[in-house]
Design a protein around this motif. Structure first.
Motif, short mmCIF file in Angstrom:
data_model
loop_
_atom_site.label_atom_id
_atom_site.label_comp_id
_atom_site.label_asym_id
_atom_site.label_seq_id
_atom_site.Cartn_x
_atom_site.Cartn_y
_atom_site.Cartn_z
N HIS A 39 0.85 -1.19 0.00
CA HIS A 39 0.00 0.00 0.00
C HIS A 39 0.89 1.24 0.00
N GLN A 40 0.80 2.02 -1.06
CA GLN A 40 1.61 3.24 -1.14
C GLN A 40 1.29 4.20 0.00
N PRO A 41 2.26 4.99 0.49
CA PRO A 41 3.60 5.18 -0.08
C PRO A 41 4.70 4.30 0.48
N LEU A 42 4.37 3.18 1.13
CA LEU A 42 5.44 2.33 1.66
C LEU A 42 6.43 1.89 0.58
N PRO A 43 5.98 1.33 -0.56
CA PRO A 43 6.96 0.93 -1.58
C PRO A 43 7.77 2.11 -2.11
N ALA A 44 7.12 3.27 -2.26
CA ALA A 44 7.84 4.45 -2.77
C ALA A 44 8.92 4.90 -1.80
N LEU A 45 8.66 4.77 -0.51
CA LEU A 45 9.67 5.13 0.49
C LEU A 45 10.88 4.19 0.39
N HIS A 46 10.62 2.89 0.24
CA HIS A 46 11.72 1.94 0.04
C HIS A 46 12.52 2.29 -1.22
N GLN A 47 11.81 2.56 -2.32
CA GLN A 47 12.48 2.84 -3.59
C GLN A 47 13.30 4.12 -3.50
N GLU A 48 12.79 5.10 -2.81
CA GLU A 48 13.52 6.37 -2.67
C GLU A 48 14.81 6.16 -1.88
N LEU A 49 14.75 5.34 -0.84
CA LEU A 49 15.96 5.02 -0.08
C LEU A 49 17.00 4.32 -0.95
N ILE A 50 16.55 3.39 -1.78
CA ILE A 50 17.46 2.65 -2.65
C ILE A 50 18.14 3.59 -3.63
N GLN A 51 17.32 4.33 -4.39
CA GLN A 51 17.84 5.12 -5.51
C GLN A 51 18.58 6.37 -5.10
N ASN A 52 18.10 7.06 -4.07
CA ASN A 52 18.64 8.38 -3.77
C ASN A 52 19.35 8.51 -2.44
N VAL A 53 19.46 7.41 -1.71
CA VAL A 53 20.23 7.43 -0.46
C VAL A 53 21.29 6.34 -0.46
N TYR A 54 20.88 5.08 -0.55
CA TYR A 54 21.82 3.97 -0.35
C TYR A 54 22.79 3.78 -1.51
N ILE A 55 22.30 3.75 -2.75
CA ILE A 55 23.21 3.55 -3.88
C ILE A 55 24.17 4.74 -4.06
N PRO A 56 23.69 5.99 -4.02
CA PRO A 56 24.63 7.10 -4.16
C PRO A 56 25.70 7.16 -3.07
N THR A 57 25.41 6.59 -1.89
CA THR A 57 26.39 6.60 -0.80
C THR A 57 27.10 5.25 -0.66
N SER A 58 26.91 4.36 -1.62
CA SER A 58 27.55 3.04 -1.64
C SER A 58 27.17 2.20 -0.42
N ALA A 59 25.98 2.38 0.10
CA ALA A 59 25.48 1.55 1.19
C ALA A 59 24.84 0.31 0.57
N TRP A 60 25.68 -0.57 0.01
CA TRP A 60 25.21 -1.69 -0.79
C TRP A 60 24.36 -2.69 -0.01
N PRO A 61 24.73 -3.08 1.21
CA PRO A 61 23.88 -4.05 1.93
C PRO A 61 22.46 -3.55 2.14
#
Length: 533
Positions: free
Chosen positions: A367-389
């Motif tokens: 139920h949105q926005p839960l998936p969008a929050l996960h996706q935003e963390l992946i694309q714009n927080v974790y990958i840009p900062t190399s937080a791969w796990p």
């Protein structure tokens, strides 16, 4: 341009595209290599080639990390005349100059350092292409000027933008006619996206504009550079109308309807929109708060309807009433869109928003926005900062638990992109398994076979990418090159060499992915407590 379809009056109003025979799932039904108008949007004008629309983003951007190793290293260069638009090659610059840029270059140079908004640049390009064979088709499109007029601020903006397009283009058309064209562009333009669905531009074509909307569409639109394609998502019967979703159709009905009315001036009457009140779909409904009940509160609760569980009779607690749920939803979307009223940086706001919804225990993961929050963390927080796990486990969550609900077809292009992201993240984690174990201690006991997971995912992607994006698309080529690299590595080991000739179902992917489900369970425990995911 169109395959096995023709245009005719639609029962939903206006004109639509209809199949002339049965169309198989994945079949190409609309192919437009050269849409009438394509321009980069305001935020990507300096990052996209204005001819082929290749995107060269700044370092740290999600799609650059995933796709750049398979692109040529050529940089974008400004047009030396106006220094407003950019090109990736001399060939792109020559073609664009001959087609249209020679008519706009001096205008852009005169206006510099001011840059016209994307909608005005697109309208001017439309004016420079006409009159021609498509001009009558454009004029037959609905402009919805009456709808714009009902919203005074929006109507003022329409008049301002149309006045600018009229004046700067020096067209022989009247200002009123240009305003009508501008309105048609606003209603019928398409957000141009990359193969990984990053929005980068504006596209308009009168044929593509004939495809009507449904929140439960039978087709999906993709782009490869500036080339537009529409493929069937399921079997389409003879004489059935082609439909795509104009908006994000993963959101609840009330949000979709609001967006459609605001942007396109119509209310959708598809089956999904008319049956949501009794829906047990987690995209629409909420879980019963009773621990012993597995039922759902139907979607009508968000519309001010019944707040009693039809299975166990429990009443939704006061904090979960309609205003409260909608307020939490709005707050979550504000964080996703980067406009929170909360203090703190984006990362902490995203995690806090996730925790707020998870701790309610009534908000389904789908139920949105839960998936969008996960996706935003992946694309714009974790990958840009190399937080791969962290990026890996959040991606696993979406891939295993959300995508099958949002995109039931295994060949849906969004699902294929998410699978490719996951394969890339597993490949990244395979080089440093200790980091995954430190971030998620449960990983120590899993004995994961990273090679088997990466190869299995890539085999699955290759099996479907011809249907999702097209076998000759740039994304399909990227997938094949990635697979070639992994295959070379696998052939170097006697243990893994045998996988190369196996079918997808023989590799053991499902078994390996089943092992990592405990990492998702650990993530949920952290999000429902005071832990940090």
């Amino acid at each position: 341009m169109t395959h096995n379809v023709n245009s005719r009056p639609s029962p939903h109003g206006g004109t639509g595209l209809f199949s002339v025979c049965k169309i198989a799932p994945g079949e190409l039904v609309v192919d437009i290599p050269e849409p009438l108008v394509v321009v980069p949007d305001d935020g990507h004008l300096k990052e996209c080639c204005s001819r082929c629309m290749v995107w060269k983003p700044e370092d740290g951007v999600f799609s650059r990390w995933m796709l750049d190793p398979y692109r040529d290293g050529q940089l974008l260069s400004f047009c030396t005349g106006c220094r407003v638009v950019k090109y990736c090659s001399k060939d792109c610059q020559r073609v664009d100059w001959k087609l249209v840029h020679k008519l706009e270059c001096s205008m852009f140079k005169t206006l510099s350092p001011r840059i016209l908004p994307g909608s005005v640049r697109a309208t001017i390009r439309m004016l420079f292409t006409g009159p021609g064979d498509m001009w009558d088709q454009i004029r037959r499109l609905e402009s919805h000027e009456a709808g714009f007029k009902r919203k005074s601020e929006r109507w003022q903006m329409v008049n301002l933008m149309a006045k600018g397009a009229h004046g700067y283009s020096r067209t022989m058309l009247s200002e009123e006619e240009v305003r009508g064209l501008y309105c048609r562009l606003m209603i019928n333009s398409i957000t141009l996206v990359t193969p990984t669905f990053d929005p980068v531009g504006i596209a308009f074509d009168p044929v593509a504009s004939l495809i009507n909307h449904s929140c439960d569409p039978n087709s999906v639109m993709t782009f490869d550079g500036r080339s537009l394609s529409v493929r069937a998502l399921r079997e389409i019967a003879k004489d059935e109308e082609l439909t795509i979703s104009y908006i994000d159709n993963t959101t609840p009905t009330h949000r979709r309807q609001d967006e459609l009315i605001e942007r396109y001036f119509f209310k959708c009457a598809c089956t999904r929109c008319t049956s949501y009140a009794e829906s047990q779909d987690p995209r629409e409904a909420f879980a019963c708060p009773s621990p012993s009940c597995d039922s759902w509160f139907s979607g009508e609760i968000a519309d001010g309807g019944d707040d009693t569980c039809k299975k166990c009779g429990v009443t939704m607690p006061p904090q979960f009433n309609t205003p409260g749920l909608l307020a939490m939803e709005d707050q979550g979307w504000a964080v996703v869109n980067g406009t929170p009223t909360l203090p703190g940086d984006k990362s902490s706001n995203l995690i806090n928003a996730l925790k707020t919804l998870y701790m309610l225990k009534v908000w389904p993961l789908q139920h949105q926005p839960l998936p969008a929050l996960h996706q935003e963390l992946i694309q714009n927080v974790y990958i840009p900062t190399s937080a791969w796990p962290q990026a890996l486990v959040h991606s696993l969550t979406l891939y295993l638990l959300v995508d099958p609900v949002f995109y039931p077809q295994r060949y849906h292009p969004v699902r294929i992109v998410h699978a490719f992201t996951l394969a890339s993240l597993f490949l990244q984690a395979s080089g440093d398994p200790v980091s995954l174990q430190q971030a998620f201690p449960r990983a120590k006991k899993l004995e994961l076979d990273y090679g088997k997971i990466v190869w299995g995912l890539l085999c699955e992607i290759v099996a479907h990418v011809g249907v999702s994006h097209g076998s000759k698309s740039s994304f399909a080529e990227t997938v094949r090159r990635k697979m070639g690299e992994v295959e070379n590595d696998l052939r170097g080991s006697e243990t893994t060499r045998k996988w190369v000739g196996m079918r997808v179902g023989e590799i053991g992917l499902e078994e390996e992915l089943g092992k990592v489900r405990c990492l998702i369970d650990g993530l949920f425990m952290d999000l429902k407590s005071n832990g940090v995911p």
